[in-house]
Design a protein around this motif. Sequence first.
Motif, PDB file in Angstrom:
ATOM      1  N   ALA A   1     -40.312  33.750  66.488  1.00 47.31           N
ATOM      2  CA  ALA A   1     -40.769  34.263  67.785  1.00 47.31           C
ATOM      3  C   ALA A   1     -42.089  33.545  68.067  1.00 47.31           C
ATOM      4  CB  ALA A   1     -40.972  35.770  67.730  1.00 47.31           C
ATOM      5  N   ILE A   2     -42.156  32.893  69.231  1.00 43.44           N
ATOM      6  CA  ILE A   2     -43.320  32.073  69.572  1.00 43.44           C
ATOM      7  C   ILE A   2     -43.872  32.521  70.915  1.00 43.44           C
ATOM      8  CG2 ILE A   2     -44.116  29.713  70.049  1.00 43.44           C
ATOM      9  CD1 ILE A   2     -41.618  28.789  68.372  1.00 43.44           C
ATOM     10  N   TRP A   3     -45.174  32.702  70.951  1.00 46.10           N
ATOM     11  CA  TRP A   3     -45.838  32.998  72.217  1.00 46.10           C
ATOM     12  C   TRP A   3     -47.177  32.286  72.242  1.00 46.10           C
ATOM     13  CZ3 TRP A   3     -50.104  35.756  74.271  1.00 46.10           C
ATOM     14  CH2 TRP A   3     -50.069  35.842  75.668  1.00 46.10           C
ATOM     15  N   ASN A   4     -47.485  31.707  73.389  1.00 43.70           N
ATOM     16  CA  ASN A   4     -48.751  30.988  73.595  1.00 43.70           C
ATOM     17  C   ASN A   4     -48.930  29.899  72.530  1.00 43.70           C
ATOM     18  OD1 ASN A   4     -51.065  30.493  75.106  1.00 43.70           O
ATOM     19  ND2 ASN A   4     -52.321  31.926  73.947  1.00 43.70           N
ATOM     20  N   GLY A   5     -47.804  29.244  72.174  1.00 45.48           N
ATOM     21  CA  GLY A   5     -47.838  28.140  71.229  1.00 45.48           C
ATOM     22  C   GLY A   5     -48.001  28.525  69.773  1.00 45.48           C
TER      23      GLY A   5
ATOM     24  N   ILE B   1     -45.419  34.018  65.991  1.00 43.50           N
ATOM     25  CA  ILE B   1     -45.917  35.376  65.760  1.00 43.50           C
ATOM     26  C   ILE B   1     -44.998  36.193  64.852  1.00 43.50           C
ATOM     27  CG2 ILE B   1     -47.312  35.427  67.860  1.00 43.50           C
ATOM     28  CD1 ILE B   1     -45.062  37.073  69.194  1.00 43.50           C
ATOM     29  N   ALA B   2     -43.793  35.663  64.606  1.00 39.57           N
ATOM     30  CA  ALA B   2     -42.853  36.288  63.675  1.00 39.57           C
ATOM     31  C   ALA B   2     -41.869  35.223  63.218  1.00 39.57           C
ATOM     32  CB  ALA B   2     -42.109  37.445  64.325  1.00 39.57           C
TER      33      ALA B   2
ATOM     34  N   TYR C   1     -51.594  39.496  65.299  1.00 41.35           N
ATOM     35  CA  TYR C   1     -51.359  39.249  66.723  1.00 41.35           C
ATOM     36  C   TYR C   1     -50.848  40.480  67.479  1.00 41.35           C
ATOM     37  CZ  TYR C   1     -51.636  34.402  65.160  1.00 41.35           C
ATOM     38  OH  TYR C   1     -52.046  33.211  64.610  1.00 41.35           O
ATOM     39  N   PHE C   2     -50.670  41.599  66.798  1.00 44.51           N
ATOM     40  CA  PHE C   2     -50.041  42.773  67.393  1.00 44.51           C
ATOM     41  C   PHE C   2     -50.999  43.948  67.470  1.00 44.51           C
ATOM     42  CE2 PHE C   2     -46.765  40.061  65.884  1.00 44.51           C
ATOM     43  CZ  PHE C   2     -45.687  40.254  66.725  1.00 44.51           C
TER      44      PHE C   2
ATOM     45  N   VAL D   1     -49.087  41.788  72.475  1.00 43.84           N
ATOM     46  CA  VAL D   1     -49.317  40.588  71.669  1.00 43.84           C
ATOM     47  C   VAL D   1     -50.576  39.902  72.187  1.00 43.84           C
ATOM     48  CG1 VAL D   1     -48.354  38.346  70.986  1.00 43.84           C
ATOM     49  CG2 VAL D   1     -46.849  40.348  71.210  1.00 43.84           C
ATOM     50  N   ASP D   2     -51.453  39.514  71.267  1.00 44.07           N
ATOM     51  CA  ASP D   2     -52.720  38.868  71.620  1.00 44.07           C
ATOM     52  C   ASP D   2     -52.870  37.603  70.775  1.00 44.07           C
ATOM     53  OD1 ASP D   2     -55.349  38.128  72.164  1.00 44.07           O
ATOM     54  OD2 ASP D   2     -56.068  40.188  72.153  1.00 44.07           O
TER      55      ASP D   2
END
Length: 93
Positions: free
Chosen positions: A3-7, A10-11, A34-35, A55-56
Amino acid sequence: MKAIWNGTVIAESNDTVVIEGNHYFPADTIKKEYFKPSDTHTVCPWKGTASYYTVDVEGETNKDAAWYYPETSDLAKAIKGYVAFWKGVEVTK
């Protein structure tokens, strides 16, 4: 699966459960830094009450981008505590 967010990954897990087109990741495979817990809750008629994480990553916030079921109905026991994503989080191999 990742799982990818903002490059940022995250999982990551080789043991996701797919339900209704969503990959659910075991809770111990998310990168907890990130959570942040959210106060949001929704109800699925057959899975139960979902709780959410915001998510941050790198100062960017994606409110309620991940959800999980702390308790499930008997039909959804396979995803109890597992985490799924939406709102622009890319899930890929």
